[in-house]
Write an enzyme that holds these catalytic residues in place. Structure first.
Site, PDB file in Angstrom:
ATOM      1  N   GLU A 435       0.833  -1.181   0.000  1.00 17.92           N
ATOM      2  CA  GLU A 435       0.000   0.000   0.000  1.00 17.92           C
ATOM      3  C   GLU A 435       0.881   1.249   0.000  1.00 17.92           C
ATOM      4  O   GLU A 435       1.834   1.344   0.760  1.00 17.92           O
ATOM      5  CB  GLU A 435      -0.866  -0.033   1.268  1.00 17.92           C
ATOM      6  CG  GLU A 435      -1.536   1.268   1.595  1.00 17.92           C
ATOM      7  CD  GLU A 435      -1.747   1.429   3.102  1.00 17.92           C
ATOM      8  OE1 GLU A 435      -1.268   0.589   3.882  1.00 17.92           O
ATOM      9  OE2 GLU A 435      -2.390   2.414   3.477  1.00 17.92           O
ATOM     10  N   ASP A 508      -0.272  -0.967   6.090  1.00 22.49           N
ATOM     11  CA  ASP A 508      -0.074  -0.366   7.406  1.00 22.49           C
ATOM     12  C   ASP A 508      -1.011  -1.006   8.424  1.00 22.49           C
ATOM     13  O   ASP A 508      -2.111  -1.427   8.086  1.00 22.49           O
ATOM     14  CB  ASP A 508      -0.393   1.140   7.351  1.00 22.49           C
ATOM     15  CG  ASP A 508       0.687   1.918   6.627  1.00 22.49           C
ATOM     16  OD1 ASP A 508       1.812   1.379   6.505  1.00 22.49           O
ATOM     17  OD2 ASP A 508       0.401   3.048   6.186  1.00 22.49           O
ATOM     18  N   ASP A 510      -2.919   0.259  10.416  1.00 25.83           N
ATOM     19  CA  ASP A 510      -3.881   1.241  10.911  1.00 25.83           C
ATOM     20  C   ASP A 510      -5.222   1.048  10.196  1.00 25.83           C
ATOM     21  O   ASP A 510      -5.401   0.094   9.443  1.00 25.83           O
ATOM     22  CB  ASP A 510      -3.340   2.665  10.705  1.00 25.83           C
ATOM     23  CG  ASP A 510      -3.148   3.004   9.234  1.00 25.83           C
ATOM     24  OD1 ASP A 510      -3.483   2.139   8.375  1.00 25.83           O
ATOM     25  OD2 ASP A 510      -2.667   4.112   8.936  1.00 25.83           O
ATOM     26  N   ASP A 512      -6.738   2.643   7.770  1.00 16.46           N
ATOM     27  CA  ASP A 512      -6.742   2.652   6.306  1.00 16.46           C
ATOM     28  C   ASP A 512      -6.102   1.393   5.729  1.00 16.46           C
ATOM     29  O   ASP A 512      -6.589   0.819   4.759  1.00 16.46           O
ATOM     30  CB  ASP A 512      -6.021   3.892   5.775  1.00 16.46           C
ATOM     31  CG  ASP A 512      -6.886   5.136   5.934  1.00 16.46           C
ATOM     32  OD1 ASP A 512      -8.120   4.964   6.106  1.00 16.46           O
ATOM     33  OD2 ASP A 512      -6.343   6.251   5.900  1.00 16.46           O
TER      34      ASP A 512
END
Ligand code: 28G
Length: 646
Positions: A435, A508, A510, A512
């Site tokens: 990503e 990641d 997180d 997103d």
């Protein structure tokens, strides 16, 4: 014109007139009856039966009997006026003999108004005579029976009055097809029965009987209600949405006597349309102008009624021809002089008169019917409206298939953003799907370029909240992914074409990143489930923390792990430097290699089908209208972990 040219013209004219004789028919039978196979053989039958039907249409014959003779012949009899037997004024032969031995210019010129003359028939009884070993004609009129006989088109037994008195009138034609011309001379009971059945339905009141002397079978067809009965038969077991609508018209247009009969309804029973059309009682298998006029007026009249009656909502688009056709069951029978046929098999009517005439009659008739049957009319409009909606949904599905097809294509080139590895053996290679551009950069520097390929996907593009998965397929990032994998998707998925041994999703840790992982897992689950089932899909596990004191460096995947490290590796030490990675982009190449990519040190989670299924269900939730479930995903994500690998 020069002498030379007039000679040529004269020669051609002679040639044509010679060929126009019955010898020409025997030389080139296909020109007159289409072929010399089974189909051509039955054209002889249709030719004779059509003549009897013409006599019915002229208002005379009420009964037609077809008899398949045991010796290979076939006989047709009608109770019409009987072919005239009086002397032909110029030919000096009885009219019936002239009719059987003179090739007509296609039937249409010597038939009045709209006698049967469609397609390949209407060539005249003389063609049947020419192609038969023997032909016998009996005419009953003037209180007596008269007989005349032919062989291969030539008169053999002159017309003679048979002894005895006869009441009534009629014509009987008996013929034995020439076995040297036809590939087969075996008449087919079912083919003939079917045709007679159809003819009965198109001619209310006309009785048609088939007797098969070969096995003694016999059947009679007669329809009281004609086209209404026909539509009833096309409906089969299906229920009509509204009672069968029917109208008939006869008029003269520019000196042409024309007539139209239609009967139709709709059904929920099937989705295609069952429309049969005829010109002068001859089936137009490929439709044509009469069908166009009929359909066009159905669509425009129903749209007008739909708007006026508000059966169509203000926001609903106009019904299309296809919407109105759905479930339509109809028979359109038009009669007009000298119809023009088109197409390879001459199965399509081309006459423009038929279009405007059918459009007008059906438009007026249907408008009248709707006036008197508003509630039923609304039902019809609603049904078409539902069809319209289903069609829109089907269109979306087709688009999806098309897009899938696009993705299936083994595209020549690999996507430009793919940083491929040099090794080609899928046993040793892996693809990191990364990503973000910055993470793409560090992973490209970190990787073992011999075995590890990097495909960066831009997060922004993948931000497809609430987008349908079908939209997701349009996404150029996912198209790049499919290209890089090389397998194709859906039904076309070919596991042998997979270019890498492992596919590793690296996002990641997180919200997103989680979102993108969810999307990708859903994508794989829907379009490449086999890849998951084969155990080839993994999630990378980048650390959340780096702990460092002096030369000692350690990484932690979670708060718990970090605390554990503080109690073990860094026990009793002060000022341990703790770095929290907000994303992969914050790690330098060295860190990324050591923690996440190095096969010797990393942890990978293998995705199972169950994980993917759960995620796909979650995806639907995420893509729904609620926004909070996005957060729930983080909780779910913990459960992706199954078999810890390497
Ligand atoms: C049984 C098998 C096939 C037919 C008739 C009746 C007439 C007819 C047929 O006349 C010549 C040209 C136009 C009048 C017509 C009889 C008028 C008065 C007929 C048939 C003469 C043809 N009386 N029935 N042809 N027309 N049945 N059945 O072929 O001017 S052919």
């Amino acid at each position: 014109m020069s002498d030379v040219w007039s000679d040529v013209a004269e020669y051609s004219a002679k040639n044509i007139s010679v060929l126009k004789g019955l010898e020409g028919v025997r030389k080139r039978p296909a020109m007159y009856i289409g072929s010399t196979d089974r189909r051509g053989l039955h054209h002889l039958v249709w030719e004779i039966v059509d003549n009897a039907v013409d006599e019915h249409l002229a208002g005379h014959a009420q009964r037609i009997t077809v008899r398949i003779l045991a010796d290979g012949g076939l006989e047709v009899a009608d109770d019409g006026r009987g072919i005239p037997i009086d002397m032909h004024p110029t030919e000096k032969r009885p009219a019936v003999e002239v009719a059987l031995t003179t090739l007509h210019a296609g039937g249409k010129f010597d038939r009045q108004s709209y006698a049967v003359s469609g397609g390949l028939h209407g060539v005249g009884v003389s063609v049947v005579n020419a192609l038969s070993d023997r032909t016998e004609v009996e005419v009953t009129r003037g209180g007596a029976r008269h007989a005349i006989g032919f062989a291969r088109g030539r008169t053999k037994d002159k017309l003679k009055k048979l002894p005895g008195k006869r009441t009534g009138t009629g014509t009987l034609v008996r013929f034995w097809p020439d076995a040297t011309i036809f590939e087969t001379v075996d008449f087919d009971h079912d083919t003939i029965a079917q045709r007679l059945h159809e003819t009965a339905l198109l001619n209310a009141g006309l009785s048609l009987t088939l007797i098969d002397d070969r096995d003694g079978r016999s059947v009679t067809y007669r329809s009281k209600k004609g086209l209404v009965d026909f539509v009833g038969e096309l409906l089969g077991d299906a229920d009509p949405l509204v009672p069968i609508i029917t109208f008939s018209d006869e008029r003269e247009i520019d000196g042409n006597a024309v007539a139209l009969d239609v009967a139709f309804t709709w059904t929920e029973g099937f989705h295609d349309d069952r429309l049969r059309s005829y010109v002068n009682i001859v089936r137009t298998a490929d439709g044509g102008t009469h069908e166009e006029g009929f359909r066009r007026s159905l669509t425009s009249t129903l749209n007008r009624f739909g708007r006026e009656s508000k059966a169509l909502g203000a926001k609903d688009p106009n019904l299309t021809g296809d919407d109105v056709r759905e479930g339509l069951v109809a028979v359109v029978s038009i009669k007009l002089p000298d119809p023009q046929f088109e197409g390879q098999t001459k199965g399509r009517l081309g006459s423009t008169l038929a279009r405007s005439y059918a459009e007008q009659v059906v438009g007026e008739g249907l408008a009248r019917w709707l006036d008197a049957n508003a509630a039923k009319g609304r039902k019809v409009v609603k049904r078409a409206s539902v069809a319209a909606k289903a069609r829109q949904a089907a269109k979306a599905a087709r688009e999806l298939t098309r897009r899938k097809g696009l993705l299936d294509v083994q595209s020549a080139g690999l996507p430009g953003k793919l940083a491929d590895c040099t090794a080609r053996d899928p046993d040793t290679t892996e693809l990191f799907v990364v990503e973000g551009d910055s993470a793409g950069g560090s992973s490209k520097s970190a990787r073992d370029r011999h075995t590890q390929a990097i495909l960066p996907l831009r997060g922004k593009v993948l931000n497809v909240q609430r987008a349908q998965l079908t939209k997701v397929l349009e996404n150029s990032e996912l198209q790049a992914l499919v290209k890089a994998l090389g397998t194709g998707i859906g039904e076309a998925y070919d596991a042998d074409k997979l270019r890498y041994g492992r596919i590793i999703l690296m996002a990641d840790a997180d919200v997103d990143g989680g979102h993108i992982t969810t999307l990708l897992l859903t994508f794989f689950h829907r379009f490449m489930p086999r890849l998951i089932a084969d155990g080839r899909l993994y999630l990378a596990q980048p650390p959340l923390f780096q702990l460092r004191k002096g030369g000692d460096v350690a990484y932690a995947m979670s708060d718990a792990e970090r605390e554990q490290l503080m109690r073990t590796t860094f026990k009793g030490r002060t000022n341990v430097e703790v770095q929290r990675f907000k994303g992969l982009g914050e790690m330098d190449a060295e860190q990324l290699w050591r923690t996440t990519m190095d096969p010797e040190r990393r942890t990978l989670l293998r995705v199972t089908i169950e994980d993917a299924e759960r995620t796909a269900a979650l995806f639907d939730l995420l893509m729904g209208n609620q926004t909070d479930p996005r957060r729930e995903w983080i909780v779910e994500r913990a459960q992706f972990a199954r078999n810890v690998d390497i």
